[in-house]
Design a protein around this motif. Structure first.
Motif, PDB file in Angstrom:
ATOM      1  N   LYS A  23     -10.871 -49.128  19.919  1.00  0.00           N
ATOM      2  CA  LYS A  23     -10.526 -48.344  21.106  1.00  0.00           C
ATOM      3  C   LYS A  23     -11.571 -48.589  22.182  1.00  0.00           C
ATOM      4  O   LYS A  23     -12.768 -48.573  21.928  1.00  0.00           O
ATOM      5  CB  LYS A  23     -10.487 -46.857  20.779  1.00  0.00           C
ATOM      6  N   SER A  24     -11.075 -48.842  23.388  1.00  0.00           N
ATOM      7  CA  SER A  24     -11.955 -49.024  24.539  1.00  0.00           C
ATOM      8  C   SER A  24     -11.176 -48.673  25.795  1.00  0.00           C
ATOM      9  O   SER A  24     -10.243 -49.384  26.173  1.00  0.00           O
ATOM     10  CB  SER A  24     -12.435 -50.471  24.622  1.00  0.00           C
ATOM     11  N   ILE A  42     -15.155 -48.328  20.313  1.00  0.00           N
ATOM     12  CA  ILE A  42     -15.228 -47.404  19.186  1.00  0.00           C
ATOM     13  C   ILE A  42     -14.305 -47.983  18.122  1.00  0.00           C
ATOM     14  O   ILE A  42     -13.129 -48.239  18.378  1.00  0.00           O
ATOM     15  CB  ILE A  42     -14.786 -45.986  19.587  1.00  0.00           C
ATOM     16  N   ASN A  81     -12.807 -47.900  14.111  1.00  0.00           N
ATOM     17  CA  ASN A  81     -12.557 -47.292  12.807  1.00  0.00           C
ATOM     18  C   ASN A  81     -12.038 -48.399  11.902  1.00  0.00           C
ATOM     19  O   ASN A  81     -11.123 -49.141  12.284  1.00  0.00           O
ATOM     20  CB  ASN A  81     -11.522 -46.169  12.882  1.00  0.00           C
ATOM     21  N   SER A  94     -17.566 -50.669  26.205  1.00  0.00           N
ATOM     22  CA  SER A  94     -17.943 -50.129  24.900  1.00  0.00           C
ATOM     23  C   SER A  94     -16.713 -50.026  24.007  1.00  0.00           C
ATOM     24  O   SER A  94     -15.598 -49.805  24.483  1.00  0.00           O
ATOM     25  CB  SER A  94     -18.591 -48.763  25.045  1.00  0.00           C
ATOM     26  N   ASN A 148      -6.119 -49.987  22.967  1.00  0.00           N
ATOM     27  CA  ASN A 148      -6.084 -49.543  21.579  1.00  0.00           C
ATOM     28  C   ASN A 148      -5.461 -50.670  20.773  1.00  0.00           C
ATOM     29  O   ASN A 148      -4.262 -50.909  20.869  1.00  0.00           O
ATOM     30  CB  ASN A 148      -5.275 -48.251  21.454  1.00  0.00           C
ATOM     31  N   ILE A 154     -20.882 -52.046  20.860  1.00  0.00           N
ATOM     32  CA  ILE A 154     -20.144 -51.176  19.953  1.00  0.00           C
ATOM     33  C   ILE A 154     -20.799 -49.801  19.993  1.00  0.00           C
ATOM     34  O   ILE A 154     -21.973 -49.653  19.650  1.00  0.00           O
ATOM     35  CB  ILE A 154     -20.143 -51.751  18.530  1.00  0.00           C
ATOM     36  N   GLN A 155     -20.043 -48.842  20.451  1.00  0.00           N
ATOM     37  CA  GLN A 155     -20.550 -47.478  20.556  1.00  0.00           C
ATOM     38  C   GLN A 155     -20.678 -46.851  19.171  1.00  0.00           C
ATOM     39  O   GLN A 155     -21.680 -46.209  18.866  1.00  0.00           O
ATOM     40  CB  GLN A 155     -19.614 -46.651  21.437  1.00  0.00           C
ATOM     41  N   SER A 156     -19.645 -47.026  18.339  1.00  0.00           N
ATOM     42  CA  SER A 156     -19.701 -46.510  16.971  1.00  0.00           C
ATOM     43  C   SER A 156     -18.717 -47.261  16.093  1.00  0.00           C
ATOM     44  O   SER A 156     -17.721 -47.804  16.579  1.00  0.00           O
ATOM     45  CB  SER A 156     -19.391 -45.010  16.927  1.00  0.00           C
ATOM     46  N   ILE A 157     -19.014 -47.295  14.808  1.00  0.00           N
ATOM     47  CA  ILE A 157     -18.104 -47.864  13.821  1.00  0.00           C
ATOM     48  C   ILE A 157     -18.104 -46.934  12.613  1.00  0.00           C
ATOM     49  O   ILE A 157     -19.152 -46.467  12.174  1.00  0.00           O
ATOM     50  CB  ILE A 157     -18.475 -49.305  13.431  1.00  0.00           C
TER      51      ILE A 157
END
Length: 154
Positions: free
Chosen positions: A100-101, A66, A68, A64, A105, A33-36
């Motif tokens: 998203k990767s 992303i 939300n 990876s 989506n 996970i790149q970001s949450i």
């Protein structure tokens, strides 16, 4: 002497059977996970979910993601006494993860529900509610990881 040898034999059989949980931590995941980011909602639940996902942030191999997330948390009265005192609450958390990767989506919705009794002491009730939220977060996290693994396979 017989009891000791029977216990030893049972332990030996259990140890040698090769049992491993289906979703154990020994399984390799090929994503991270790149970001949450949490848009809004219950802060406690968001922090518990982030803490449960910490192991998936550090890897830099594989695909990876992303993410939300939007959290909807409700604490509603289920039953009341004749004096209008709440006896039981229903805790419901619905989380929408926008994943998203690359060119993927996907929207993943996860709902968890739990019932708790009303406590006379507000502090005890708050602590029990936090414990329940922690359990919900573990369940939500494991469901999310399973969904991310499915996306990664496809």
């Amino acid at each position: 002497m017989k009891k000791t040898s029977i216990i030893f034999l049972i332990l030996l059989l259990i140890e040698g059977c090769g049992y491993a949980p289906m979703y154990s931590k020994n399984q390799k995941v090929d994503f991270y996970i790149q970001s949450i980011a949490f848009d809004d909602g219950d802060r406690d639940l968001a922090n518990f979910i982030k803490a449960n996902l910490n192991n998936y942030f550090s890897k830099n191999t594989g695909e990876s993601f992303i993410i939300n997330a939007k959290i909807q948390y409700q604490k509603t009265a289920v039953s009341k006494t004749a004096e209008a005192v709440t006896e039981e609450y229903n805790l419901t958390s619905t989380i929408s993860f926008q994943v998203k990767s690359g060119n993927v989506n996907k929207l993943i919705n996860i709902t968890e529900t739990s019932k708790i009794d009303n406590f006379n002491d507000e502090f005890e009730e708050r602590e029990y509610e936090l414990t329940t939220k922690r359990g919900m977060a573990r369940s939500i996290t494991s469901k999310l990881i399973m969904q991310l693994a499915r996306i990664n396979v496809n």
